[in-house]
Design an enzyme around this catalytic site. Structure first.
Site, PDB file in Angstrom:
ATOM      1  N   ASP A 551      15.503 -28.753  23.351  1.00 37.59           N
ATOM      2  CA  ASP A 551      14.639 -29.662  23.072  1.00 37.59           C
ATOM      3  C   ASP A 551      14.864 -30.950  23.762  1.00 37.59           C
ATOM      4  OD1 ASP A 551      12.812 -31.268  21.846  1.00 37.59           O
ATOM      5  OD2 ASP A 551      13.025 -30.506  19.696  1.00 37.59           O
ATOM      6  N   HIS A 552      13.798 -31.494  24.582  1.00 39.64           N
ATOM      7  CA  HIS A 552      13.930 -32.655  25.663  1.00 39.64           C
ATOM      8  C   HIS A 552      13.620 -33.592  24.535  1.00 39.64           C
ATOM      9  CE1 HIS A 552      14.812 -34.441  29.163  1.00 39.64           C
ATOM     10  NE2 HIS A 552      14.045 -34.008  29.869  1.00 39.64           N
ATOM     11  N   ARG A 553      13.207 -33.719  23.422  1.00 40.36           N
ATOM     12  CA  ARG A 553      12.896 -35.123  22.567  1.00 40.36           C
ATOM     13  C   ARG A 553      14.419 -35.415  22.118  1.00 40.36           C
ATOM     14  NH1 ARG A 553       9.010 -32.815  18.297  1.00 40.36           N
ATOM     15  NH2 ARG A 553      10.447 -30.947  18.448  1.00 40.36           N
TER      16      ARG A 553
END
Length: 579
Positions: A551-553
């Site tokens: 999850d790039h967040r």
């Protein structure tokens, strides 16, 4: 007189798509008002009108392909565009009226109009300072950035540090502030222009308080002031409401600016929302919303001045999916997801068919997978682990434990190594909860199990407290229960991290979908022998492909690469687990 408005030079693009039509037949438009929005594979831009008038016919529609010279619409030019005689040649009796419209000394003009030249009125409107150019300041490493919003209009009174334009690069958007207060005399840029440090934004006539003592402005300013007054006059005579970019009179008669209305379009907007009141969002956000089928008119903006951000769009989709709002063509009325209807095809026309209902597991997992893919910005890091020695150890252990009946699998080693990596990189053992990141102090690892009815994910609890033989035994038991359809809900809950192994089937790499609310998942493909250089010669080594989706967040690319590299090192030399 009727005039055709055509597509101007649009650079290197031979054809572009029309994604918005911003006016309709019968609309009264102004010069430089945006007419349509077009989009190439690299950028979106708004095409402005070269003159003012009334729209007689719109010649394009959303989805059309257009190129330079294509006719956009036909307008009836207004009288406001016709040439006016110079202010000096007009009768003296007309000058005060024009000065009253263009100047800011309203009280004096209302009390006792004096036959003064229009130039004097224009000068008093902004004080006695010389016009000042406002330039683009240092914007960092960006050579050229695109102007995506004009936040002021000619005639506006601006304050020092007030935002003038918004520019956007491929990584960020920023607002360029005014270096001083004054009245906007001329705007030198438009939406879609590329600007760099030192580019002229606009010309200000400094406010009286800010202007240094200097001679009165040159008479050349007079025609500009008179023209501004003339172009404003027809709107007042027709009794139309002033646009947000026009000047509004305050309670004491002082000229003040209303906020500029945002006209950043999106592809799908409700029929009851006028095209000149479209949502405030950058082109990249509008494109993102179109890809997800989101109606931006129903997305509340959390950014500065109500700007809609990427997170606003994601949050809207998450809320809509969680509420079970319907999708498809009727979605805007129910929840704002304006995706197309699923194509309805009579497949029997093309040959024999057989319909079978989806299994219960596939129905449930399908909805979850769709939500996770839409809501989580997935990125996958691919690496390889040298498991030559580990495979030899696994074979040896199975020979030693033949009597016990416990078969050690590569999955057991993977779980043990993953737990060690989670301890070293705790952000992978976390979950998003609103604006908080919840770090877990336990290590429950899920693994995807293939069953006749679809994939399920049993969870090994407290994997950090179990040895390889225990892990091998428990994974085997849970996999058997999964195939028999006897897994309880408790045995599929509480996972921190998941492993999806296709090693027994094949493949070289893939992108596993993250199992929310987890933030990462490891995909494992089939191992194969490859020649690996040892410094002197190529040696045959057994290499295992690792595909880490994250999850790039929560996780950036560097952290993911380090996690995968550390995991590969553990598998290459399993003694490191003890360190």
């Amino acid at each position: 007189m009727s005039t055709e408005i055509k597509i101007p030079d649009i650079g290197d693009f031979s054809e572009v798509d029309v994604i918005e039509v911003l006016v309709a037949e019968g609309d009264v438009i102004k010069a430089e008002q945006s007419l349509i929005t077009v989009e190439s594979d690299k950028a979106s831009m708004e095409i402005p009108s070269p003159s003012a008038g009334t729209v007689k016919a719109v010649k394009v529609s959303v989805g059309d392909k257009v190129r330079e010279g294509a006719v956009i619409l036909e307008i009836e030019e207004s009288g406001a565009d016709k040439a006016e005689p110079p202010a000096a040649e007009k009768p003296a009796s007309q000058a005060p009226a024009k000065a009253e419209k263009a100047g800011s000394t309203e009280k004096a003009a209302a009390a006792e109009p004096k036959p003064a030249p229009a130039a004097s009125a224009g000068a008093s409107a902004a004080g006695a300072g010389k016009p000042v150019q406002v330039l683009v300041p240092d914007i960092g490493d960006f050579k050229d950035v695109e102007v995506i919003e004009l936040l002021v209009a000619e005639g506006d009174t601006v304050q020092a540090e007030q935002s003038l334009i918004t520019v956007e690069s491929d990584k960020a958007s920023m607002e360029i502030p005014s270096s001083q207060a004054g009245v906007v005399k001329r705007i030198a840029v438009k939406v879609g222009d590329k600007v760099a440090q030192g580019s002229e934004i606009l010309v200000l006539e400094p406010a009286a308080g800010d202007a240094a003592e200097s001679p009165a402005p040159a008479p050349a300013a007079a025609p500009a002031a008179a023209h501004a007054a003339d172009s404003a006059e027809p709107m007042e005579q027709q009794g139309e409401a002033a646009s947000p970019a026009t000047l509004a009179r305050g309670a004491e008669g002082v000229m003040a600016s209303q906020p500029v209305e945002r006209t950043s379009p999106t592809q799908d907007y409700a029929d009851d929302i006028p095209s000149n009141k479209l949502p405030y969002a950058s082109p990249s956000v509008r494109k993102f919303a179109r890809e997800l089928g989101v109606d931006l008119n129903r997305v509340p903006g959390s950014g500065d001045k109500g700007r809609i951000t990427f997170d606003d769009v994601r949050g809207f989709v998450k809320k809509t999916l969680a509420s079970g709002a319907p999708q498809g063509a009727a979605a805007p009325a129910g929840g704002g997801l304006s995706v197309l209807d699923w194509p309805k095809v009579d497949f029997s026309k093309f040959g024999p068919t057989e319909a079978k209902p989806l299994s219960r597991i596939k129905k449930i997992s399908g909805a979850n997978l769709h939500r996770n893919w839409v809501m989580i910005p997935h990125v996958t890091n691919n690496d390889q682990a040298d498991i030559t020695e580990l495979e030899a150890l696994r074979v040896a252990l199975n020979k030693e434990n033949q009597k016990s009946g416990v078969k050690v699998t590569m999955l057991a080693f993977l779980i043990k190594a993953v737990v060690a990596a989670l301890k070293k990189f705790p952000e992978f053992n976390a979950s998003l909860d609103g604006d908080n990141l919840v770090y877990k102090q336990y290590y429950h690892v899920g693994f995807a199990a293939d069953t006749p009815n679809g994939l399920v994910v049993p969870v090994i609890r407290d994997a950090d407290k179990k040895g390889v033989l225990e892990l091998a035994t428990e994974t085997s038991e849970l996999a058997a229960l999964a195939r028999e359809g006897k897994l309880s809900p408790a045995q599929m809950q509480g996972g921190c991290f998941s492993i999806s192994s296709l090693g027994g089937i094949g493949g070289t790499s893939f992108t596993p979908i993250i199992n929310a609310p987890e933030v990462a998942i490891l995909g494992v493909s089939r191992s194969s022998h490859m020649p690996v250089w040892d410094g002197q010669a190529f040696q045959p080594r057994l290499m295992l492909p690792l595909s880490l989706s994250y999850d790039h967040r929560v996780i950036d690319g560097a952290a993911a690469a380090r996690f995968n590299a550390y995991l590969a090192a553990l598998l290459a030399d399993f003694r490191r687990i003890a360190l």
